[in-house]
Design a protein around this motif. Structure first.
Motif, PDB file in Angstrom:
ATOM      1  N   ALA A   1      -8.176  23.289  16.253  1.00  0.00           N
ATOM      2  CA  ALA A   1      -7.242  22.340  16.851  1.00  0.00           C
ATOM      3  C   ALA A   1      -7.869  21.488  17.949  1.00  0.00           C
ATOM      4  CB  ALA A   1      -6.025  23.086  17.415  1.00  0.00           C
ATOM      5  N   ALA A   2      -9.138  21.729  18.283  1.00  0.00           N
ATOM      6  CA  ALA A   2      -9.799  20.954  19.335  1.00  0.00           C
ATOM      7  C   ALA A   2     -10.129  19.566  18.802  1.00  0.00           C
ATOM      8  CB  ALA A   2     -11.066  21.666  19.789  1.00  0.00           C
ATOM      9  N   PRO A   3      -9.580  18.514  19.398  1.00  0.00           N
ATOM     10  CA  PRO A   3      -9.761  17.166  18.842  1.00  0.00           C
ATOM     11  C   PRO A   3     -11.215  16.743  18.672  1.00  0.00           C
ATOM     12  CG  PRO A   3      -7.995  17.164  20.451  1.00  0.00           C
ATOM     13  CD  PRO A   3      -8.639  18.508  20.543  1.00  0.00           C
ATOM     14  N   PHE A   4     -12.111  17.202  19.561  1.00  0.00           N
ATOM     15  CA  PHE A   4     -13.477  16.672  19.508  1.00  0.00           C
ATOM     16  C   PHE A   4     -14.279  17.169  18.308  1.00  0.00           C
ATOM     17  CE2 PHE A   4     -15.545  19.870  22.776  1.00  0.00           C
ATOM     18  CZ  PHE A   4     -15.164  20.943  21.982  1.00  0.00           C
ATOM     19  N   LEU A   5     -13.778  18.164  17.575  1.00  0.00           N
ATOM     20  CA  LEU A   5     -14.498  18.632  16.388  1.00  0.00           C
ATOM     21  C   LEU A   5     -14.068  17.911  15.115  1.00  0.00           C
ATOM     22  CD1 LEU A   5     -14.984  22.513  16.535  1.00  0.00           C
ATOM     23  CD2 LEU A   5     -16.573  20.680  17.134  1.00  0.00           C
ATOM     24  N   ALA A   6     -13.002  17.133  15.176  1.00  0.00           N
ATOM     25  CA  ALA A   6     -12.481  16.481  13.977  1.00  0.00           C
ATOM     26  C   ALA A   6     -13.547  15.637  13.296  1.00  0.00           C
ATOM     27  CB  ALA A   6     -11.274  15.613  14.342  1.00  0.00           C
ATOM     28  N   GLY A   7     -13.667  15.838  11.999  1.00  0.00           N
ATOM     29  CA  GLY A   7     -14.557  15.012  11.198  1.00  0.00           C
ATOM     30  C   GLY A   7     -15.998  15.472  11.108  1.00  0.00           C
ATOM     31  N   LEU A   8     -16.406  16.467  11.895  1.00  0.00           N
ATOM     32  CA  LEU A   8     -17.792  16.934  11.807  1.00  0.00           C
ATOM     33  C   LEU A   8     -18.044  17.622  10.465  1.00  0.00           C
ATOM     34  CD1 LEU A   8     -18.756  18.388  15.314  1.00  0.00           C
ATOM     35  CD2 LEU A   8     -19.808  16.469  14.119  1.00  0.00           C
TER      36      LEU A   8
ATOM     37  N   GLY B   1      -2.181  21.033  24.876  1.00  0.00           N
ATOM     38  CA  GLY B   1      -3.408  20.797  25.614  1.00  0.00           C
ATOM     39  C   GLY B   1      -3.323  19.651  26.584  1.00  0.00           C
ATOM     40  N   ALA B   2      -3.855  19.887  27.769  1.00  0.00           N
ATOM     41  CA  ALA B   2      -3.873  18.843  28.787  1.00  0.00           C
ATOM     42  C   ALA B   2      -5.019  17.863  28.566  1.00  0.00           C
ATOM     43  CB  ALA B   2      -3.998  19.479  30.179  1.00  0.00           C
ATOM     44  N   SER B   3      -6.021  18.250  27.787  1.00  0.00           N
ATOM     45  CA  SER B   3      -7.180  17.394  27.564  1.00  0.00           C
ATOM     46  C   SER B   3      -7.112  16.758  26.182  1.00  0.00           C
ATOM     47  CB  SER B   3      -8.478  18.207  27.675  1.00  0.00           C
ATOM     48  OG  SER B   3      -9.579  17.473  27.181  1.00  0.00           O
ATOM     49  N   PRO B   4      -7.196  15.428  26.087  1.00  0.00           N
ATOM     50  CA  PRO B   4      -7.196  14.803  24.760  1.00  0.00           C
ATOM     51  C   PRO B   4      -8.455  15.111  23.965  1.00  0.00           C
ATOM     52  CG  PRO B   4      -7.695  13.183  26.456  1.00  0.00           C
ATOM     53  CD  PRO B   4      -7.318  14.446  27.171  1.00  0.00           C
ATOM     54  N   ILE B   5      -9.485  15.616  24.619  1.00  0.00           N
ATOM     55  CA  ILE B   5     -10.756  15.916  23.954  1.00  0.00           C
ATOM     56  C   ILE B   5     -10.841  17.383  23.554  1.00  0.00           C
ATOM     57  CG2 ILE B   5     -13.261  16.028  24.307  1.00  0.00           C
ATOM     58  CD1 ILE B   5     -12.965  13.567  26.120  1.00  0.00           C
TER      59      ILE B   5
ATOM     60  N   GLU C   1     -31.262  20.591  25.129  1.00  0.00           N
ATOM     61  CA  GLU C   1     -30.337  19.464  25.173  1.00  0.00           C
ATOM     62  C   GLU C   1     -29.566  19.462  23.866  1.00  0.00           C
ATOM     63  OE1 GLU C   1     -30.906  15.185  26.747  1.00  0.00           O
ATOM     64  OE2 GLU C   1     -31.337  15.026  24.591  1.00  0.00           O
ATOM     65  N   PHE C   2     -28.257  19.603  23.946  1.00  0.00           N
ATOM     66  CA  PHE C   2     -27.424  19.558  22.748  1.00  0.00           C
ATOM     67  C   PHE C   2     -27.155  18.089  22.428  1.00  0.00           C
ATOM     68  CE2 PHE C   2     -23.439  19.451  20.438  1.00  0.00           C
ATOM     69  CZ  PHE C   2     -23.592  20.477  19.518  1.00  0.00           C
ATOM     70  N   ALA C   3     -27.568  17.656  21.240  1.00  0.00           N
ATOM     71  CA  ALA C   3     -27.577  16.214  20.954  1.00  0.00           C
ATOM     72  C   ALA C   3     -26.769  15.823  19.722  1.00  0.00           C
ATOM     73  CB  ALA C   3     -29.025  15.743  20.781  1.00  0.00           C
ATOM     74  N   LEU C   4     -26.010  16.740  19.142  1.00  0.00           N
ATOM     75  CA  LEU C   4     -25.193  16.394  17.981  1.00  0.00           C
ATOM     76  C   LEU C   4     -23.988  15.576  18.437  1.00  0.00           C
ATOM     77  CD1 LEU C   4     -24.775  16.904  14.875  1.00  0.00           C
ATOM     78  CD2 LEU C   4     -23.163  18.689  15.582  1.00  0.00           C
ATOM     79  N   ASP C   5     -23.807  14.405  17.866  1.00  0.00           N
ATOM     80  CA  ASP C   5     -22.712  13.529  18.265  1.00  0.00           C
ATOM     81  C   ASP C   5     -21.411  13.931  17.582  1.00  0.00           C
ATOM     82  OD1 ASP C   5     -24.341  11.999  19.870  1.00  0.00           O
ATOM     83  OD2 ASP C   5     -24.732  10.489  18.327  1.00  0.00           O
ATOM     84  N   ALA C   6     -20.315  13.838  18.339  1.00  0.00           N
ATOM     85  CA  ALA C   6     -18.992  13.998  17.753  1.00  0.00           C
ATOM     86  C   ALA C   6     -18.664  12.775  16.899  1.00  0.00           C
ATOM     87  CB  ALA C   6     -17.948  14.170  18.850  1.00  0.00           C
ATOM     88  N   VAL C   7     -17.856  12.991  15.877  1.00  0.00           N
ATOM     89  CA  VAL C   7     -17.394  11.896  15.023  1.00  0.00           C
ATOM     90  C   VAL C   7     -16.053  11.367  15.519  1.00  0.00           C
ATOM     91  CG1 VAL C   7     -16.746  11.287  12.656  1.00  0.00           C
ATOM     92  CG2 VAL C   7     -18.648  12.872  13.068  1.00  0.00           C
ATOM     93  N   ALA C   8     -15.274  12.230  16.129  1.00  0.00           N
ATOM     94  CA  ALA C   8     -13.929  11.884  16.585  1.00  0.00           C
ATOM     95  C   ALA C   8     -13.951  10.738  17.593  1.00  0.00           C
ATOM     96  CB  ALA C   8     -13.270  13.111  17.206  1.00  0.00           C
ATOM     97  N   PHE C   9     -12.787  10.110  17.763  1.00  0.00           N
ATOM     98  CA  PHE C   9     -12.623   9.005  18.710  1.00  0.00           C
ATOM     99  C   PHE C   9     -13.623   7.877  18.420  1.00  0.00           C
ATOM    100  CE2 PHE C   9     -11.238  12.890  20.836  1.00  0.00           C
ATOM    101  CZ  PHE C   9      -9.944  12.555  21.212  1.00  0.00           C
ATOM    102  N   ALA C  10     -13.817   7.635  17.126  1.00  0.00           N
ATOM    103  CA  ALA C  10     -14.695   6.544  16.665  1.00  0.00           C
ATOM    104  C   ALA C  10     -16.098   6.646  17.245  1.00  0.00           C
ATOM    105  CB  ALA C  10     -14.077   5.190  17.003  1.00  0.00           C
TER     106      ALA C  10
END
Length: 482
Positions: free
Chosen positions: A418-425, A68-72, A386-395
C-alpha cells in the motif's frame, strides 16, 4: 508447543509462526505515565504470572490519518496508541542457547511518527533468512519524547528509552537464543541518527559493536538546551498556556495536537520540517556524526541518491517555486546563496525544485555521511552504499527518494504493497535487488562484511561506495556541487 521464556522482568508466552518463536509487546521499562511522564526511562517492576506476549503493544502517541499522513510512504504508525508504549518484539529461530547474532531495529519517522510494531518492520525475514535473533522497539515520540525542560535533569527521553531497551536486550538475549556480545543496531532516518546517539551514551555504547546506519540526518543543526526549552514554551503557548508548566496535566490527545501545531507553526518554506529535535545534553554530548567516527563500531552506512525529494516532490507549494525563492532559502544557510544555486543548476538544470531537493539531501544526509567515510578511512571496517533505484510512481519525480530502500532491506515488498512510492516498480527488480541487499545486510550482521558470494563489496577507502541499483557496482563517491 507454546514458547515460554523467563526474562529479567518475568516469564512471557509467545507464539510459533512459520518456524520462528515470536514474542510481542514485552515491556522493557516502566510505563512513562503519571509521575513518570517526561522522565527518563525507569526500570520495570516486573510481573509474577506468565505474561501474554502474543500481541504488539501500543505504538507511541503520534499524529495519525487513516491511509497515511505521507503521500509517499502512506501509513507509518497505526493505532492503538498509548503513552504506555515502551515495549519490544522478538523473533528467534530457536530458544536453544545457540548464541545467534542479535539485530536490533530502530525505526525512523522525523522524531514524530513510526513504530516497531508495524508490518513494514517485522523481523521475520532477517530471523529466518539470517538465523538471527531480531528485536524491534517502540520509544517515545513527538511531545512525549522530545520536549525539553519539562522535568529538570530529564532530557532526550527518546534516547533514554532506546538505551533502556538496549540494556534489556543485552540482559535477555541469551534467553532467546541470542549472543549478548554480538549485537548489531540497524536504523533508518531518525533511527540511524539514534545509533550515533547511542554510540556515545554512558551505558549503551558498550552494548553493541556493529551498526547499520541508513539515511541518517547527520547534518541536523541541534538546538542548545536553551533553544529547546524555548520550543517547549512555544508549544505550550500554542495550546493556550503561558509556559511549559501548563502542559503537565494535558491529556494525550492534546499533546498530539501540540505536535501537529508545532509542525505547522515552525514550518519554513524550503526546509525539511520537524516539530522537535534532539538536544545536546549529558546523554548526547556531541553530534551523532562525531560519535560514529569512532572506529570501535564496525559501520555500514549509506544514503539514497535522491534523499531530498521526499519533502518537496509532491508538495504543491513548490510547483511554482522560482530561482529567487530558492536563493532566499539558501541565504539562511550559505554565505553565497547565489553561487550555491548556480552550481547545483549547472549540474541539474535550472529547475528550482530539483536544486532545492538536491541541496537538502546533500546537506542533511549525504555530505555528513561522506565526511564520515573520510574520517574512518583506513579502519578497514567501514562499508558504504548509495541506493540508486528510481521510483516509477509520481511520474518519476521521486527518483531514489528517502525511505525507498526499506522494502529492499527487509526483503518484504508484499508488506509495503500500500506504500505509494512502490507503485509500478518491476516485480523482478523488487525481488532481485531486495534479495541482494537483504543478504548483504545479513552478512554484515554475522561477519562484519556485507560481501556475499554474488556481490564483491570491499571496505570503503574513504572515496568508494557500493551503488545499489538493478545492477550493483563499486563506484567513486559523488560529491556535491558545493
Amino acid at each position: 508447543m507454546t514458547p515460554v521464556v523467563v526474562t529479567s522482568g518475568g516469564a512471557v508466552r509467545g507464539l510459533l509462526e512459520d518456524g520462528l518463536a515470536v514474542f510481542r509487546g514485552i515491556p522493557y521499562a516502566a510505563p512513562p505515565v503519571d509521575d513518570l511522564r517526561w522522565r527518563r526511562a525507569q526500570s520495570h517492576p516486573g510481573w509474577t504470572d506468565v505474561r501474554d506476549a502474543t500481541r504488539y503493544g501500543p505504538s507511541a502517541p503520534q499524529p495519525y490519518l487513516p491511509g497515511g499522513a505521507s503521500p509517499i510512504l502512506g501509513e507509518h504508525g497505526s493505532p492503538p496508541f498509548d503513552e504506555d508504549c515502551l515495549t519490544l518484539n522478538v523473533w528467534t529461530p530457536g530458544l536453544d542457547g545457540a548464541n545467534r547474532p542479535v539485530l536490533v531495529w530502530i525505526h525512523g519517522g522525523g522524531f514524530t511518527t513510526g513504530s516497531g510494531s508495524i508490518p513494514y518492520y517485522a523481523g521475520d525475514t532477517f530471523a529466518r533468512n539470517g538465523n538471527l535473533v531480531v528485536v524491534t522497539i517502540n520509544y517515545r515520540l513527538g511531545a512525549f519524547g522530545y520536549l525539553h525542560g519539562m522535568v529538570p535533569g530529564h532530557s532526550n527521553l527518546w534516547l533514554s528509552d532506546q538505551a533502556a531497551a538496549l540494556n534489556w536486550i543485552a540482559e535477555n538475549a541469551a534467553a532467546f537464543g541470542g549472543d549478548p556480545n554480538a549485537i548489531t543496531l540497524m536504523g533508518q532516518s531518525g533511527g540511524g541518527f539514534s545509533i550515533g546517539a547511542l554510540a556515545q551514551h554512558p551505558t549503551a555504547a558498550q552494548q553493541f559493536h556493529r551498526a547499520i546506519v541508513q539515511s541518517a540526518p547527520l547534518g541536523l543543526d541541534l538546538p542548545t538546551p536553551e533553544e529547546a526549552a524555548e520550543r517547549t514554551d512555544a508549544v505550550a503557548v500554542l495550546l493556550g498556556h503561558a509556559d511549559c508548566r501548563g502542559l503537565a496535566g494535558e491529556p494525550t490527545a492534546r499533546l498530539v495536537e501540540g505536535t501537529v501545531a508545532a509542525l505547522g507553526r515552525f514550518a519554513e518554506f524550503g526546509t525539511w520540517n520537524l516539530a522537535f529535535s534532539p538536544v545536546l545534553d549529558d546523554l548526547m554530548s556531541v553530534p551523532p556524526r562525531d560519535a560514529l567516527a569512532d572506529p570501535r563500531v564496525e559501520l555500514l552506512i549509506g544514503w539514497t541518491e535522491d534523499e531530498g525529494t521526499f519533502p518537496f516532490a509532491t508538495d504543491p507549494r513548490y510547483d511554482t517555486a522560482t530561482a529567487d525563492d530558492v536563493v532566499a532559502v539558501f541565504g539562511k544557510r550559505h554565505q553565497d546563496p547565489g553561487l550555491v544555486y548556480r552550481r547545483y543548476a549547472d549540474a541539474l538544470g535550472d529547475d528550482p525544485r530539483a536544486v532545492l531537493s538536491a541541496e537538502c539531501g546533500d546537506r542533511l544526509f549525504k555530505a555528513p555521511a561522506r565526511d564520515l567515510l573520510i574520517r574512518r578511512a583506513g579502519t578497514g571496517n567501514t562499508y558504504a552504499y548509495e541506493f540508486a533505484l528510481d521510483a516509477v510512481a509520481f511520474a518519476g519525480a521521486l527518483g531514489a527518494t528517502h525511505c525507498l530502500e526499506l522494502p529492499f532491506t527487509f526483503a518484504n515488498p508484499e508488506k509495503w504493497a500500500a506504500a505509494p512510492f512502490l507503485a509500478g516498480l518491476d516485480p523482478d527488480t523488487l525481488r532481485s535487488l531486495g534479495t541482494r541487499m537483504h543478504r548483504s545486510w545479513i552478512s554484515f550482521v554475522r561477519n562484519g562484511k556485507p560481501e556475499t558470494g554474488s556481490l564483491h563489496w570491499p571496505a570503503s577507502d574513504g572515496t568508494t561506495v557500493m551503488v545499489l541499483d538493478a545492477d550493483s557496482k563499486v563506484a567513486t563517491v559523488r560529491t556535491s556541487p558545493v
